[in-house]
Design a protein around this motif. Structure first.
Motif, PDB file in Angstrom:
ATOM      1  N   GLY A  55      -3.638   2.323 -20.345  1.00 11.39           N
ATOM      2  CA  GLY A  55      -2.884   3.064 -18.872  1.00 11.39           C
ATOM      3  C   GLY A  55      -3.666   2.257 -18.043  1.00 11.39           C
ATOM      4  O   GLY A  55      -2.795   2.230 -16.781  1.00 11.39           O
ATOM      5  N   GLY A  56      -4.512   1.941 -17.643  1.00 17.47           N
ATOM      6  CA  GLY A  56      -5.426   1.590 -16.436  1.00 17.47           C
ATOM      7  C   GLY A  56      -4.266   0.339 -15.979  1.00 17.47           C
ATOM      8  O   GLY A  56      -4.003  -0.300 -14.582  1.00 17.47           O
ATOM      9  N   ILE A  57      -4.654  -0.614 -16.790  1.00 15.09           N
ATOM     10  CA  ILE A  57      -3.804  -2.273 -16.761  1.00 15.09           C
ATOM     11  C   ILE A  57      -2.334  -1.787 -16.182  1.00 15.09           C
ATOM     12  O   ILE A  57      -1.807  -2.744 -15.626  1.00 15.09           O
ATOM     13  CB  ILE A  57      -4.466  -3.158 -17.844  1.00 15.09           C
ATOM     14  N   PHE A  58      -2.078  -1.066 -17.395  1.00 17.25           N
ATOM     15  CA  PHE A  58      -0.841  -0.536 -17.113  1.00 17.25           C
ATOM     16  C   PHE A  58      -0.174  -0.594 -15.907  1.00 17.25           C
ATOM     17  O   PHE A  58       1.066  -1.115 -14.958  1.00 17.25           O
ATOM     18  CB  PHE A  58       0.562  -0.147 -18.287  1.00 17.25           C
ATOM     19  N   ALA A 110      -3.999   0.579  -6.687  1.00 19.29           N
ATOM     20  CA  ALA A 110      -4.018  -0.970  -7.148  1.00 19.29           C
ATOM     21  C   ALA A 110      -3.968  -2.264  -6.189  1.00 19.29           C
ATOM     22  O   ALA A 110      -4.130  -3.387  -6.627  1.00 19.29           O
ATOM     23  CB  ALA A 110      -2.300  -1.226  -7.663  1.00 19.29           C
ATOM     24  N   PRO A 111      -4.010  -2.318  -5.182  1.00 14.00           N
ATOM     25  CA  PRO A 111      -3.573  -2.718  -3.805  1.00 14.00           C
ATOM     26  C   PRO A 111      -4.864  -3.200  -3.508  1.00 14.00           C
ATOM     27  O   PRO A 111      -5.376  -4.473  -3.236  1.00 14.00           O
ATOM     28  CB  PRO A 111      -3.022  -2.810  -2.318  1.00 14.00           C
ATOM     29  N   ARG A 112      -6.204  -2.360  -4.466  1.00 15.18           N
ATOM     30  CA  ARG A 112      -7.123  -3.016  -3.611  1.00 15.18           C
ATOM     31  C   ARG A 112      -8.019  -3.748  -4.645  1.00 15.18           C
ATOM     32  O   ARG A 112      -9.065  -4.387  -4.479  1.00 15.18           O
ATOM     33  CB  ARG A 112      -8.137  -1.190  -3.859  1.00 15.18           C
ATOM     34  N   ILE A 113      -7.448  -3.397  -5.790  1.00 17.98           N
ATOM     35  CA  ILE A 113      -8.062  -4.218  -7.201  1.00 17.98           C
ATOM     36  C   ILE A 113      -7.374  -5.635  -6.932  1.00 17.98           C
ATOM     37  O   ILE A 113      -7.684  -6.596  -7.271  1.00 17.98           O
ATOM     38  CB  ILE A 113      -7.283  -3.643  -8.266  1.00 17.98           C
ATOM     39  N   THR A 114      -5.965  -5.645  -6.636  1.00 19.63           N
ATOM     40  CA  THR A 114      -5.083  -6.913  -6.945  1.00 19.63           C
ATOM     41  C   THR A 114      -5.015  -7.888  -5.595  1.00 19.63           C
ATOM     42  O   THR A 114      -4.906  -8.950  -5.170  1.00 19.63           O
ATOM     43  CB  THR A 114      -4.099  -6.627  -7.065  1.00 19.63           C
ATOM     44  N   GLY A 115      -5.508  -6.873  -4.427  1.00 21.02           N
ATOM     45  CA  GLY A 115      -5.449  -7.624  -2.555  1.00 21.02           C
ATOM     46  C   GLY A 115      -3.889  -7.513  -2.288  1.00 21.02           C
ATOM     47  O   GLY A 115      -3.169  -6.959  -3.156  1.00 21.02           O
ATOM     48  N   THR A 116      -4.234  -8.108  -0.658  1.00 23.52           N
ATOM     49  CA  THR A 116      -3.003  -7.159  -0.082  1.00 23.52           C
ATOM     50  C   THR A 116      -2.508  -8.129   0.986  1.00 23.52           C
ATOM     51  O   THR A 116      -0.732  -8.243   1.231  1.00 23.52           O
ATOM     52  CB  THR A 116      -2.856  -5.957   0.579  1.00 23.52           C
ATOM     53  N   ASP A 117      -3.470  -9.198   0.899  1.00 23.76           N
ATOM     54  CA  ASP A 117      -2.952 -10.519   1.923  1.00 23.76           C
ATOM     55  C   ASP A 117      -2.053 -11.375   0.610  1.00 23.76           C
ATOM     56  O   ASP A 117      -1.718 -11.090  -0.585  1.00 23.76           O
ATOM     57  CB  ASP A 117      -4.582 -11.499   2.251  1.00 23.76           C
ATOM     58  N   ASN A 118      -0.596 -12.050   2.348  1.00 25.22           N
ATOM     59  CA  ASN A 118      -0.020 -13.021   1.365  1.00 25.22           C
ATOM     60  C   ASN A 118      -0.133 -13.631   0.325  1.00 25.22           C
ATOM     61  O   ASN A 118       0.840 -14.180  -0.599  1.00 25.22           O
ATOM     62  CB  ASN A 118       0.360 -14.105   2.605  1.00 25.22           C
ATOM     63  N   HIS A 119      -1.550 -14.557   0.184  1.00 26.55           N
ATOM     64  CA  HIS A 119      -1.651 -15.656  -0.720  1.00 26.55           C
ATOM     65  C   HIS A 119      -1.907 -14.778  -1.577  1.00 26.55           C
ATOM     66  O   HIS A 119      -1.513 -15.054  -2.872  1.00 26.55           O
ATOM     67  CB  HIS A 119      -2.846 -15.998  -0.095  1.00 26.55           C
ATOM     68  N   ASN A 120      -2.637 -13.455  -1.977  1.00 26.78           N
ATOM     69  CA  ASN A 120      -2.744 -13.030  -3.298  1.00 26.78           C
ATOM     70  C   ASN A 120      -1.549 -12.374  -3.713  1.00 26.78           C
ATOM     71  O   ASN A 120      -0.824 -11.552  -4.653  1.00 26.78           O
ATOM     72  CB  ASN A 120      -3.883 -11.657  -3.523  1.00 26.78           C
ATOM     73  N   LEU A 121      -0.468 -11.590  -2.805  1.00 24.13           N
ATOM     74  CA  LEU A 121       1.028 -11.471  -3.849  1.00 24.13           C
ATOM     75  C   LEU A 121       1.342 -12.679  -3.761  1.00 24.13           C
ATOM     76  O   LEU A 121       2.960 -12.377  -4.006  1.00 24.13           O
ATOM     77  CB  LEU A 121       1.166 -11.127  -2.433  1.00 24.13           C
ATOM     78  N   ARG A 143       0.916  -0.948  -0.023  1.00 28.04           N
ATOM     79  CA  ARG A 143      -0.202  -0.147  -0.248  1.00 28.04           C
ATOM     80  C   ARG A 143       0.687   1.813  -0.120  1.00 28.04           C
ATOM     81  O   ARG A 143       0.756   1.780  -0.720  1.00 28.04           O
ATOM     82  CB  ARG A 143      -0.949   0.077   1.372  1.00 28.04           C
ATOM     83  N   TRP A 144       2.524   0.697   0.819  1.00 27.06           N
ATOM     84  CA  TRP A 144       2.608   2.494   0.702  1.00 27.06           C
ATOM     85  C   TRP A 144       3.628   2.591  -0.944  1.00 27.06           C
ATOM     86  O   TRP A 144       3.507   3.945  -0.919  1.00 27.06           O
ATOM     87  CB  TRP A 144       3.524   2.174   2.224  1.00 27.06           C
ATOM     88  N   ILE A 145       3.993   1.688  -1.427  1.00 32.82           N
ATOM     89  CA  ILE A 145       4.663   2.016  -2.763  1.00 32.82           C
ATOM     90  C   ILE A 145       3.653   1.927  -3.580  1.00 32.82           C
ATOM     91  O   ILE A 145       4.051   3.296  -4.132  1.00 32.82           O
ATOM     92  CB  ILE A 145       5.246  -0.025  -2.487  1.00 32.82           C
ATOM     93  N   ALA A 146       2.603   1.857  -3.514  1.00 26.80           N
ATOM     94  CA  ALA A 146       1.202   2.504  -4.527  1.00 26.80           C
ATOM     95  C   ALA A 146       1.536   3.494  -4.519  1.00 26.80           C
ATOM     96  O   ALA A 146       0.990   3.555  -5.410  1.00 26.80           O
ATOM     97  CB  ALA A 146      -0.002   1.459  -4.038  1.00 26.80           C
ATOM     98  N   PRO A 149      -0.184 -13.301 -10.027  1.00 28.18           N
ATOM     99  CA  PRO A 149      -0.514 -11.745 -10.063  1.00 28.18           C
ATOM    100  C   PRO A 149       0.401 -11.150 -11.662  1.00 28.18           C
ATOM    101  O   PRO A 149      -0.205 -10.440 -12.938  1.00 28.18           O
ATOM    102  CB  PRO A 149      -0.562 -10.683  -9.467  1.00 28.18           C
ATOM    103  N   LEU A 150       1.852 -11.642 -11.797  1.00 26.28           N
ATOM    104  CA  LEU A 150       2.043 -10.918 -13.185  1.00 26.28           C
ATOM    105  C   LEU A 150       2.211 -11.405 -14.144  1.00 26.28           C
ATOM    106  O   LEU A 150       1.663 -10.590 -15.163  1.00 26.28           O
ATOM    107  CB  LEU A 150       3.729 -11.015 -12.620  1.00 26.28           C
ATOM    108  N   VAL A 151       1.740 -12.900 -14.387  1.00 27.10           N
ATOM    109  CA  VAL A 151       1.282 -13.123 -15.329  1.00 27.10           C
ATOM    110  C   VAL A 151      -0.369 -12.764 -15.830  1.00 27.10           C
ATOM    111  O   VAL A 151      -1.018 -12.444 -16.959  1.00 27.10           O
ATOM    112  CB  VAL A 151       0.935 -15.227 -14.815  1.00 27.10           C
ATOM    113  N   LEU A 152      -1.261 -12.755 -15.057  1.00 29.24           N
ATOM    114  CA  LEU A 152      -2.997 -12.761 -14.398  1.00 29.24           C
ATOM    115  C   LEU A 152      -2.868 -11.064 -15.960  1.00 29.24           C
ATOM    116  O   LEU A 152      -3.837 -10.540 -16.775  1.00 29.24           O
ATOM    117  CB  LEU A 152      -3.167 -12.456 -14.340  1.00 29.24           C
ATOM    118  N   TRP A 153      -1.961 -10.261 -15.078  1.00 32.49           N
ATOM    119  CA  TRP A 153      -2.208  -8.923 -15.479  1.00 32.49           C
ATOM    120  C   TRP A 153      -0.483  -8.287 -16.771  1.00 32.49           C
ATOM    121  O   TRP A 153      -1.301  -7.221 -18.103  1.00 32.49           O
ATOM    122  CB  TRP A 153      -1.533  -7.897 -15.157  1.00 32.49           C
TER     123      TRP A 153
END
Length: 414
Positions: free
Chosen positions: A331-334, A278-289, A149-152, A294-298
């Motif tokens: 731009g949004g997905i990038f 972006a963290p709200r879209i991708t999730g922030t818990d350890n499993h989702n990270l 979240r801080w980095i985002a 996520p890299l392949v998906l997006w």
């Protein structure tokens, strides 16, 4: 130590972390605003002097090239002298660059402008590397959601302000002219530098064991994979954004310079806002990270959008509508891809000497921008915007292929 004492100590540490983060972010915001304004001022001023779009792009060649060099050695420098010092050096160098450009117009030779742009490029990447790496020292790897979240927030706000800087540059040029604009921005950054010298935490990010210069190249597999993916990711954006898009909007669709600059500024601001959430879209818990998924998906989502946009332009299917809507979706997905990358590099970097890993990674980022900038001019001359978009799709495909090599689970082990 009693529970009360522990609680008080923990509270003080959290307060210090928040103060340091706030000051680093404030420095980064001010720098970014002047950096965006400077780019627009140079573009507009030299356009009025009769320079072509490609000639103006070449003025930024040293800016991008020295960004590559700075990121490569800046991380090593940060580990040796501290991130507070590298950030302050970046602020000081930007002041020097602005003052160099504040000379009367008849002294503004091409070599002088390119030299000032080189200094500004070094300053920008010292500042960015320092800002992003410092978060690693303020948030532990165990707080992955908070780190993300801080980095985002830092990255997203930076890009939103860079877009605002485009507006600011145009406004300053209209209101007070090129020379006085440089003086005003230099004065503001001098005040920011004075505050940073006084209040920014000393020896921030300074490594206890001084790394050797030969260690500037990463030997961490995940960081090398991320860096390669980042190179092609940012080349895929700049190959159409730097030259092809503004010239196409102005010459093919007949947009005014105000409309063209406004669209590009809004694109960057929107891109920054999506990065921030972006963290709200991708999730922030350890499993989702987990790093690969996520890299392949997006990356896949970005590739699909890029290919559809390229097809629409090739087939001339509602071309102006397709470009505007397609690039906004792009731009949004990038932005989500970029935010994930920014989080993962900080997460994977070493606790000791994190600036070296981050510097190496952003060296690849700068190399991608340089490749994209150069190929943008070449591809546009060869095949207009259509060629640039297909080349962008190729770069995204390479990003996707490289991302498949990432470890399946995020790990903090070096």
């Amino acid at each position: 130590m009693t529970e009360t004492t522990r609680a008080e100590t923990s509270k003080k540490i959290r307060q210090q972390q928040i103060r340091s983060y706030a000051l680093v972010t404030f420095n980064y915001w001010n720098f970014t605003l002047t950096d965006g304004a400077l780019r627009m001022l140079v573009v507009l001023h030299f356009y009025t002097l009769g320079y072509s779009g490609l000639e103006i792009a070449m003025l930024f060649l040293f800016y991008e090239f020295f960004g590559v060099v700075t990121n490569l050695i800046g991380g090593w420098l940060g580990a040796h002298i501290g991130l507070n010092k590298t950030m302050n050096i970046g602020l000081f160098m930007q002041v020097v660059a602005l003052l160099m450009l504040s000379v009367p117009s008849h002294f503004l030779s091409i070599p002088l402008v390119m030299m000032a742009q080189a200094i500004s490029g070094i300053a920008k990447d010292l500042n960015k590397m320092s800002a992003k790496t410092s978060i690693k020292t303020l948030v532990s790897n165990q707080q992955s959601g908070k780190l993300y979240r801080w980095i985002a927030l830092l990255t997203g706000s930076k890009n939103a302000l860079k877009g605002a800087g485009f507006f600011l540059g145009g406004a300053l040029l209209s209101l007070i002219g090129f020379q006085h604009s440089m003086m005003v921005m230099a004065a503001i950054l001098m005040l920011v530098l004075a505050g940073s010298l006084k209040w920014l935490q000393k020896d921030l990010g300074k490594a206890r064991n001084k790394p050797k210069f030969t260690q500037i190249f990463s030997n961490h597999q995940a960081i090398n994979i991320l860096s390669a993916a980042r190179l092609f990711l940012f080349a895929s954006r700049d190959v159409w954004f730097v030259i092809a898009l503004p010239i196409s909007l102005s010459t093919v669709f007949g947009w005014s310079h105000t409309q063209t600059g406004g669209f590009m500024a809004l694109w960057v601001i929107g891109y920054g806002l999506v990065q921030g959430i972006a963290p709200r879209i991708t999730g922030t818990d350890n499993h989702n990270l987990q790093s690969r998924y996520p890299l392949v998906l997006w990356s896949t989502a970005l590739l699909l959008v890029s290919v559809m946009l390229s097809l629409a332009v090739t087939l001339q299917w509602h071309e102006q509508f397709s470009i505007i809507i397609g690039l906004l979706v792009f731009g949004g997905i990038f932005a989500i891809n970029s935010s994930l990358h920014s989080y993962l590099i900080i997460s994977f970097s070493r606790e000791e000497g994190a600036s070296m890993d981050v510097g190496f990674y952003y060296m690849a980022n700068a190399m991608g921008r340089l490749v994209g900038t150069v190929l943008s001019g070449w591809a546009f001359q060869w095949g207009r915007l259509e060629a640039c978009l297909w080349l962008s799709s190729l770069f995204i495909l390479l990003t996707l292929i490289i991302s498949l090599a990432m470890p399946g689970q995020k790990s903090t082990d070096p």
